[in-house]
Design an enzyme around this catalytic site. Structure first.
Site, short mmCIF file in Angstrom:
data_model
loop_
_atom_site.label_atom_id
_atom_site.label_comp_id
_atom_site.label_asym_id
_atom_site.label_seq_id
_atom_site.Cartn_x
_atom_site.Cartn_y
_atom_site.Cartn_z
N THR A 48 0.85 -1.19 0.00
CA THR A 48 0.00 0.00 0.00
C THR A 48 0.89 1.24 0.00
O THR A 48 2.04 1.19 0.46
CB THR A 48 -0.96 -0.01 1.20
OG1 THR A 48 -0.19 -0.12 2.39
CG2 THR A 48 -1.94 -1.18 1.11
N THR A 50 1.34 4.43 1.47
CA THR A 50 2.03 5.02 2.63
C THR A 50 2.96 4.01 3.28
O THR A 50 4.09 4.34 3.67
CB THR A 50 1.00 5.56 3.65
OG1 THR A 50 0.18 6.53 3.00
CG2 THR A 50 1.69 6.19 4.85
N CYS A 51 2.50 2.78 3.39
CA CYS A 51 3.32 1.73 4.01
C CYS A 51 4.60 1.51 3.20
O CYS A 51 5.70 1.43 3.76
CB CYS A 51 2.54 0.42 4.08
SG CYS A 51 0.96 0.54 4.95
N SER A 52 4.46 1.40 1.89
CA SER A 52 5.59 1.06 1.03
C SER A 52 6.56 2.20 0.78
O SER A 52 7.75 1.97 0.59
CB SER A 52 5.07 0.57 -0.33
OG SER A 52 4.39 -0.65 -0.17
#
Length: 162
Positions: A48, A50-52
């Protein structure tokens, strides 16, 4: 269930992880965290945006500094299966210290009280974004985000706490 908080002992749980020999292992959180200072951080999902692009890279680039301050393990937990977590980990060839742990059924996320219902978006049960600083199984810092925010759970906030 109430979210985990400062002073709580983290629950034990078994999460999937592919080791350096590409073998699927089932790792106990307590075995990874007992008698050590560890960071457990959670994200809503592998791959995803923001996560990545922000959350995971922050811990990867700060890993050496975190470890110089006594952190023994940096554990990433996501509600994804181990094969997805393995594929996601491979997108960070520079990573030497962050362990990508799979909580496919969200059992550990639920034990932490940090589940997030994203069913309306077609994503099912996920994890709230969080970062815990744990010392010998006891939570010293609990930076837990609301909704999809990314303001207090990054590596910089944990570094400030160390």
């Amino acid at each position: 269930m109430a979210p985990i908080k400062v002073g709580d002992v983290i629950p034990d749980g078994t999460l999937g992880h592919f080791d350096s020999e590409d073998q699927l292992q089932q790792l106990s959180i307590h075995s990874l965290a007992a008698d050590k200072k560890v960071i457990i951080f959670g994200v809503p999902g592998a791959f995803t945006p923001t996560c990545s692009m922000q959350h995971v890279p922050g811990f990867i680039t700060s890993a050496e500094e975190l470890m110089s301050k006594g952190v023994a393990e940096i554990l990433l937990v996501s509600v994804n299966d181990p094969f997805v977590m393995k594929a996601w980990a491979k997108t960070y060839p520079e990573n030497k210290h962050v362990k990508f742990l799979a909580d496919g059924s969200a059992a550990y996320t639920h034990a932490l009280g940090l589940e997030l219902d994203l069913g309306e978006k077609g994503l099912g049960t996920r994890s709230r974004r969080f970062a815990l600083l744990v010392d010998d199984l006891k939570v010293k810092v609990a930076n837990i985000e609301e909704g999809g925010a990314f303001t207090i759970s990054g590596a910089d906030e944990i570094l400030k706490a160390l």
